[in-house]
Design an enzyme around this catalytic site. Structure first.
Site, PDB file in Angstrom:
ATOM      1  N   TYR A 131       0.807  -1.229   0.000  1.00  0.00           N
ATOM      2  CA  TYR A 131       0.000   0.000   0.000  1.00  0.00           C
ATOM      3  C   TYR A 131       0.837   1.275   0.000  1.00  0.00           C
ATOM      4  CZ  TYR A 131       0.771  -0.736   5.030  1.00  0.00           C
ATOM      5  OH  TYR A 131       1.336  -0.995   6.247  1.00  0.00           O
ATOM      6  N   HIS A 215      -7.362  -3.123   2.332  1.00  0.00           N
ATOM      7  CA  HIS A 215      -6.508  -3.069   3.523  1.00  0.00           C
ATOM      8  C   HIS A 215      -7.236  -3.614   4.741  1.00  0.00           C
ATOM      9  CE1 HIS A 215      -4.699  -1.585   7.208  1.00  0.00           C
ATOM     10  NE2 HIS A 215      -3.555  -1.754   6.562  1.00  0.00           N
ATOM     11  N   ARG A 218     -11.371  -0.687   8.056  1.00  0.00           N
ATOM     12  CA  ARG A 218     -11.037   0.688   8.448  1.00  0.00           C
ATOM     13  C   ARG A 218     -10.702   1.539   7.236  1.00  0.00           C
ATOM     14  NH1 ARG A 218      -7.311  -1.935  11.609  1.00  0.00           N
ATOM     15  NH2 ARG A 218      -5.552  -0.919  10.614  1.00  0.00           N
ATOM     16  N   HIS A 242      -6.960  -7.703   5.512  1.00  0.00           N
ATOM     17  CA  HIS A 242      -6.747  -7.796   6.965  1.00  0.00           C
ATOM     18  C   HIS A 242      -8.122  -7.900   7.634  1.00  0.00           C
ATOM     19  CE1 HIS A 242      -2.817  -5.265   6.584  1.00  0.00           C
ATOM     20  NE2 HIS A 242      -2.473  -6.513   6.831  1.00  0.00           N
ATOM     21  N   GLU A 245      -8.012  -8.173  13.139  1.00  0.00           N
ATOM     22  CA  GLU A 245      -6.717  -8.288  13.806  1.00  0.00           C
ATOM     23  C   GLU A 245      -6.819  -7.752  15.232  1.00  0.00           C
ATOM     24  OE1 GLU A 245      -3.584  -6.255  11.740  1.00  0.00           O
ATOM     25  OE2 GLU A 245      -1.998  -7.094  12.983  1.00  0.00           O
ATOM     26  N   HIS A 279      -5.000 -12.809   9.363  1.00  0.00           N
ATOM     27  CA  HIS A 279      -5.126 -12.783  10.822  1.00  0.00           C
ATOM     28  C   HIS A 279      -6.414 -13.502  11.269  1.00  0.00           C
ATOM     29  CE1 HIS A 279      -1.682 -10.201  11.072  1.00  0.00           C
ATOM     30  NE2 HIS A 279      -2.277  -9.234  10.419  1.00  0.00           N
ATOM     31  N   ASP A 330       4.370 -11.430   7.839  1.00  0.00           N
ATOM     32  CA  ASP A 330       3.739 -10.137   8.077  1.00  0.00           C
ATOM     33  C   ASP A 330       4.730  -9.020   8.405  1.00  0.00           C
ATOM     34  OD1 ASP A 330       1.934  -8.116   8.589  1.00  0.00           O
ATOM     35  OD2 ASP A 330       0.958  -9.063  10.289  1.00  0.00           O
TER      36      ASP A 330
HETATM   37 ZN   LIG Z   1      -0.440  -7.105   7.478  1.00  0.00          ZN
END
Ligand SMILES: [Zn+2]
Length: 453
Positions: A131, A215, A218, A242, A245, A279, A330
């Protein structure tokens, strides 16, 4: 045609509970052409013609390992974030300080060293969750995909394959606050502009392919999630996200959207057989059913989750629900897929105070074939005819592995025990050394260039 013949002291063949002794592996043009287990005890004496040109591989040979989730630049933070208390969110501020200092040249140097470290650890393919698209002020580079191109080039130098998961990152919170400060370079404005930029990046290199990523809930508004999902679906490209997490992400998503992150992603078409949730540390039991029913895979990152104090994902419950598990390093607090794999079992032991949740074969598959599949390389991760010739040979005579039965390697070996790595038929690591990259020297100079004094 290029050919090679290897005689593995032990090789771990698909669906075998334990490694098989004395396996002749023949490779042609980057593919495995033949796999011949010799009769136990029939290891040929030197000079026997049929095996005379086979190169012996002492130790245990496993398929190439896949690192399903990477942020290459996080490697610069290893060992620098342990000075005080804090959590994921305080760590993230330190990570942003490094992100702020990268440009296409410094990122190429850093990623090349990090991917070469991965090669040394037996990783033959990496999924880069990318990103860092734009200049620090958010403006585009002359080539808007210059940072992605640097990552593709870095993987070529390191000799491993790469799936560039071009990540859509538009907002800083579930309720849609704009990106500020170091986050500005992550954003494309909206998902349509993300899709346009991502579509323009089509590397021709055979070691690379492009996928997509959301991503997190959020970072992509709900009404734009389908744009990313459709982009990936049209191309049958891997789509990663993601997911859960942090408990805070779950709470915010429920407050804003009235449903869990998993529920929101399902509603907007993000989940499915080409999707991998990264995750999934804090799912509800209903979330697990949604993931399983949609055939969404999960990528666990146990060493990062423990480093960031994130929690322990319910790996056994996921596997029982039929969810395919893969592994990623990660944040690169550790780059060692053996450590990631055994952590899946060992974390479960800590949670339950019982042993024996995953068989060694389960751990191998998570570290190899399952990870390759989530990155769009369905023909990799198995020592079988027709598969990509990715072969990782682990010493069984090191201080760590001496006396360990081959089936116990995932509980004893580490990245330092990897002796040889072959990627697509090409030797990348021999005698424990990368053939083209001085990994420690390049890591230290690349990290020095991007870390605050
Ligand atoms: Zn990550």
């Amino acid at each position: 045609m290029t050919t090679a013949r290897w005689l593995a002291e032990y090789a771990w063949l698909p669906e075998h509970a334990e490694p098989t002794p004395d396996v002749l592996i023949e490779v042609e043009d980057g593919r495995i052409a033949a796999v011949t287990p010799l009769t136990p005890g029939s290891r040929p004496p030197a000079g026997v013609e049929v095996y005379a040109d086979a190169v012996p591989l002492p130790g245990l040979t496993v398929p190439g390992l896949a690192n399903g989730h990477s942020h290459a630049f996080h490697r610069a933070l290893r060992g620098r974030t342990h000075g005080g208390r804090g959590d994921f969110w305080t760590w993230r501020d330190q990570m942003y300080a490094v992100a702020d200092r990268l440009d296409p040249d410094t990122y190429l140097a850093l990623a090349r060293a990090v991917y070469a470290e991965m090669a040394l650890a037996g990783i033959t393919c990496v999924g880069e969750f990318h990103y860092l698209h734009h200049r620090p002020d958010g403006g585009a580079y002359d080539d808007p995909n210059a940072m992605g191109a640097a990552l593709v080039e870095a993987a070529a130098h390191a000799g491993i394959r790469l799936t560039l998961l071009d990540t859509c990152y538009l907002t800083s919170s579930v309720d849609g606050r704009p990106l500020t400060g170091p986050q500005r370079r992550f954003g494309d404005g909206d998902a349509a502009r993300w899709a346009e930029r991502a579509a323009a990046f089509q590397p021709a290199d055979p070691h690379a392919r492009v996928g997509a990523a959301v991503h997190s809930v959020r970072a992509v508004p709900a009404d734009q999630l389908h744009t990313v999902a459709d982009w990936a679906r049209e191309r049958q490209a891997p789509l990663h996200v993601h997911l859960s997490e942090q408990p805070a992400e779950n709470d915010e998503c429920r407050a804003v959207h009235g449903r869990s992150p998993t529920g929101l992603l399902a509603e907007h078409g993000v989940l499915g057989p080409h999707t991998t949730a990264v995750h999934a540390t804090h799912p509800t039991s209903a979330d697990l059913s949604v993931l399983a029913d949609s055939r969404t895979a999960v990528c666990l990152c146990p060493t990062t989750e423990r480093d960031l104090a994130d929690g322990i994902g319910p790996a056994r419950l996921m596997a029982d629900a039929g969810i395919r598990l893969s592994l990623g390093s990660d944040s690169h607090a550790v780059i060692d897929l053996f450590e990631e794999a055994r952590a899946v079992e060992l974390d479960e032991r800590l949670r339950t105070r019982r042993r024996g949740h995953f068989a060694p074969l389960d751990l191998l598959k998570a570290a190899s074939v399952a990870g390759h599949a989530t990155l769009g390389w369905a023909d990799a991760g198995r020592i079988a005819v027709g598969a990509r010739a990715d072969l990782v040979t682990v010493r069984l005579d090191s201080a760590r592995t001496a006396g360990v039965p081959p089936v116990g390697a995932f509980f004893a070996a580490g990245a330092a025990d990897v002796e040889q790595v072959v990627v697509d038929g090409r030797v990348v690591v021999a005698e424990g050394r990368h053939l083209t990259v001085d990994v420690p020297a390049e890591l230290s100079s690349a990290i020095e260039a991007v870390t605050p004094a």
